[in-house]
Design a protein around this motif. Structure first.
Motif, mmCIF file in Angstrom:
data_model
loop_
_atom_site.group_PDB
_atom_site.id
_atom_site.type_symbol
_atom_site.label_atom_id
_atom_site.label_comp_id
_atom_site.label_asym_id
_atom_site.label_seq_id
_atom_site.Cartn_x
_atom_site.Cartn_y
_atom_site.Cartn_z
ATOM 1 N N ASP A 138 25.497 14.076 -4.153
ATOM 2 C CA ASP A 138 26.738 14.751 -3.760
ATOM 3 C C ASP A 138 27.199 15.783 -4.783
ATOM 4 O O ASP A 138 27.591 16.892 -4.428
ATOM 5 C CB ASP A 138 27.843 13.710 -3.553
ATOM 6 C CG ASP A 138 27.523 12.758 -2.415
ATOM 7 O OD1 ASP A 138 27.247 13.244 -1.308
ATOM 8 O OD2 ASP A 138 27.527 11.531 -2.634
ATOM 9 N N LYS A 186 37.991 23.710 -5.478
ATOM 10 C CA LYS A 186 38.705 24.969 -5.743
ATOM 11 C C LYS A 186 40.212 24.826 -5.566
ATOM 12 O O LYS A 186 40.981 25.605 -6.140
ATOM 13 C CB LYS A 186 38.172 26.076 -4.820
ATOM 14 C CG LYS A 186 36.804 26.588 -5.244
ATOM 15 C CD LYS A 186 36.293 27.664 -4.290
ATOM 16 C CE LYS A 186 34.936 28.187 -4.748
ATOM 17 N NZ LYS A 186 34.388 29.209 -3.823
ATOM 18 N N GLU A 215 24.477 24.092 -0.900
ATOM 19 C CA GLU A 215 25.243 25.006 -0.055
ATOM 20 C C GLU A 215 26.161 25.911 -0.866
ATOM 21 O O GLU A 215 26.387 27.064 -0.503
ATOM 22 C CB GLU A 215 26.087 24.203 0.941
ATOM 23 C CG GLU A 215 25.274 23.502 2.010
ATOM 24 C CD GLU A 215 26.132 22.728 2.998
ATOM 25 O OE1 GLU A 215 25.547 22.098 3.910
ATOM 26 O OE2 GLU A 215 27.383 22.750 2.867
ATOM 27 N N ASP A 252 34.870 23.605 -1.720
ATOM 28 C CA ASP A 252 36.182 24.063 -1.249
ATOM 29 C C ASP A 252 37.294 23.164 -1.798
ATOM 30 O O ASP A 252 38.355 23.645 -2.222
ATOM 31 C CB ASP A 252 36.236 24.060 0.286
ATOM 32 C CG ASP A 252 35.475 25.220 0.899
ATOM 33 O OD1 ASP A 252 35.150 26.169 0.158
ATOM 34 O OD2 ASP A 252 35.205 25.172 2.117
ATOM 35 N N TRP A 253 37.060 21.856 -1.772
ATOM 36 C CA TRP A 253 38.062 20.907 -2.267
ATOM 37 C C TRP A 253 38.290 21.082 -3.774
ATOM 38 O O TRP A 253 39.433 21.079 -4.241
ATOM 39 C CB TRP A 253 37.624 19.478 -1.953
ATOM 40 C CG TRP A 253 38.564 18.423 -2.477
ATOM 41 C CD1 TRP A 253 38.361 17.595 -3.536
ATOM 42 C CD2 TRP A 253 39.867 18.110 -1.973
ATOM 43 N NE1 TRP A 253 39.444 16.776 -3.727
ATOM 44 C CE2 TRP A 253 40.389 17.074 -2.778
ATOM 45 C CE3 TRP A 253 40.639 18.605 -0.916
ATOM 46 C CZ2 TRP A 253 41.649 16.523 -2.560
ATOM 47 C CZ3 TRP A 253 41.900 18.054 -0.707
ATOM 48 C CH2 TRP A 253 42.384 17.024 -1.526
ATOM 49 N N LYS A 284 27.794 20.312 -1.449
ATOM 50 C CA LYS A 284 28.118 20.769 -0.095
ATOM 51 C C LYS A 284 29.307 21.736 -0.138
ATOM 52 O O LYS A 284 30.164 21.666 -1.025
ATOM 53 C CB LYS A 284 28.462 19.578 0.798
ATOM 54 C CG LYS A 284 27.313 18.592 1.012
ATOM 55 C CD LYS A 284 26.245 19.168 1.914
ATOM 56 C CE LYS A 284 25.197 18.102 2.247
ATOM 57 N NZ LYS A 284 24.085 18.671 3.058
ATOM 58 N N ALA A 285 29.378 22.607 0.849
ATOM 59 C CA ALA A 285 30.437 23.619 0.890
ATOM 60 C C ALA A 285 31.826 22.992 0.922
ATOM 61 O O ALA A 285 32.759 23.482 0.268
ATOM 62 C CB ALA A 285 30.236 24.537 2.088
ATOM 63 N N ASN A 286 31.998 21.879 1.670
ATOM 64 C CA ASN A 286 33.336 21.286 1.749
ATOM 65 C C ASN A 286 33.753 20.650 0.423
ATOM 66 O O ASN A 286 34.940 20.637 0.069
ATOM 67 C CB ASN A 286 33.435 20.297 2.910
ATOM 68 C CG ASN A 286 32.457 19.142 2.831
ATOM 69 O OD1 ASN A 286 31.605 19.085 1.950
ATOM 70 N ND2 ASN A 286 32.562 18.207 3.774
ATOM 71 N N LEU A 287 32.792 20.136 -0.355
ATOM 72 C CA LEU A 287 33.109 19.610 -1.687
ATOM 73 C C LEU A 287 33.592 20.740 -2.591
ATOM 74 O O LEU A 287 34.614 20.613 -3.281
ATOM 75 C CB LEU A 287 31.878 18.943 -2.304
ATOM 76 C CG LEU A 287 31.998 18.585 -3.796
ATOM 77 C CD1 LEU A 287 33.086 17.546 -4.029
ATOM 78 C CD2 LEU A 287 30.661 18.113 -4.355
#
Length: 396
Positions: free
Chosen positions: A236, A264, A103, A261-262, A256-259
């Protein structure tokens, strides 16, 4: 006036390393790091570079790097979270995500930085990490920085991994448990048993982390070890480097996008270190585009790797159990390994000795890294030199 204690420590320990054959001499290269290199006034066949696909000297990469300097300057000018994120960095991350089949992607200044950044951003002192005993030094340091409990499992031993995962889960001591492995182990060239690791991870709800520094550009038609096994949706963290097969500098984590984001907002090298230069970002993007458009370089790499392996094995060298183009010639004794490497150098082959602490004591080897840029004539000459030196020193 310098410290007497410091001078004594340095001089004694450097002398000790030299005596035991553990002191590493650095050989500056004059000009490009290609299939042949110039050291001093001599040209040698280069079998020690990670430039797997020959992209470090590729004209198409040089062209876009020069254009990026003209359009964006020589430096990013700031950390990514202030105003050091250039459009070129975003283009690189978008291209990498498509290449890896994930993602999103976050890019860093080096592969080493990736492991220091990503592991400690997710794992802490309340967690545990199951780590293959032969994992790269950057993984080890990233695990230590996280302050998580580090539980080593025997190299690629799935029974040992399952046993230790079960014990860790049943202990009830940890909030999260991660299993971390190299995709390709750089000293022996063997491939991690990712399908089995993923099965164990699913059984025990483990976070999965694959360091694919030596798999990206090499396995999976270039897309890496995870894609080689078709496990993009099951892993992951996919860590990769831009400094080896990609031919430039930098690293990245795909997931994944949420990983992403975290990472960053919580990974320290991203927050506190200036971004890679515009030229590096543009050249890396071009390299990934080349790999996505054609498998020609990847196929040539494997052809050359198999050719060198067959030649050395036929001569009687111990090349271990490599499953990739990485081709170790295992000598054993550290001083003997240094002598072997030095004689190869004198005859015209640059193949660096690898000794403790990079590999366990008594397993010194000369590691060969054939690339897509080598010609058959170069490899034939290298094999002939190996035969001469091997017989001279009683290795074969």
């Amino acid at each position: 006036m310098t410290s007497k204690a410091l001078n004594s420590f340095l001089n004694d320990n450097i002398a000790d390393l030299k005596e035991r054959g553990l002191y590493n001499e650095i050989d500056p290269v004059q000009g490009p790091n290609g299939p042949e290199i110039k050291i001093g006034d001599r040209t040698l066949i280069n079998l020690s570079s990670n430039n797997y696909l020959g992209l470090a000297t590729e004209d198409r990469l040089k062209q876009v790097a020069k254009q990026a300097v003209d359009s964006h300057g020589v430096g990013a000018g700031a950390v990514r979270t202030i105003n050091g994120t250039l459009d070129l960095h975003l283009e690189l991350e978008k291209k990498l995500a498509a290449f890896k089949g994930t993602e999103a992607v976050i890019s860093y200044q080096s592969g080493f930085n990736c492991n220091m950044a990503a592991i400690s951003a997710v794992m802490d002192k309340h967690d545990a990490i199951l780590s293959d005993e032969l994992n790269h030094a950057s993984i080890i340091d990233g695990c230590r920085l996280s302050r998580a409990k580090i539980i080593r499992f025997n190299h690629s031993d799935m029974d040992d991994l399952r046993k230790k995962a079960k014990e860790a889960v049943e202990s009830g001591q940890y909030n999260k448990i991660m299993v971390i492995t190299d995709g390709v182990f750089s000293m022996d060239g063997d491939i991690a048993k990712l399908p089995e690791i993923v099965d164990i991870a699913e059984e025990f709800d483990l976070i999965t982390y694959v360091d694919d520094a030596h798999g990206s550009g090499v396995l999976g038609k270039g897309a890496g070890t995870v894609k080689h096994f078709g496990l993009q949706d099951k892993v992951d963290f996919q860590m990769g480097t831009l400094s080896k097969a990609i031919g430039v500098i930098g690293g990245y984590v795909a997931g994944k996008a949420n990983l992403i984001d975290w990472l960053k907002v919580r990974s320290r090298p991203f927050l506190f270190s200036t971004a890679v230069s515009p030229a590096d970002a543009a050249a890396s993007t071009k390299a990934v585009e080349i790999l996505m458009e054609s498998t020609e370089l990847n196929e040539k790499l494997w052809e050359n790797g198999n050719y060198l392996k067959a030649g050395l094995k036929q001569l009687g060298f111990d090349i271990g159990n490599s499953e990739t183009p990485i081709t170790p010639c295992i000598i054993g004794d550290e001083n003997a390994t240094q002598t072997f490497s030095r004689r190869l150098n004198e005859e015209g082959v640059y193949a660096k000795s690898i000794v403790f602490p990079t590999v366990p004591r008594g397993t010194g080897r000369v590691r060969n890294m054939p690339t897509a840029a080598h010609t058959k004539e170069m490899l034939d000459k290298a094999i002939a030199i190996y035969e001469k030196v091997g017989k001279e020193l009683g290795v074969i």
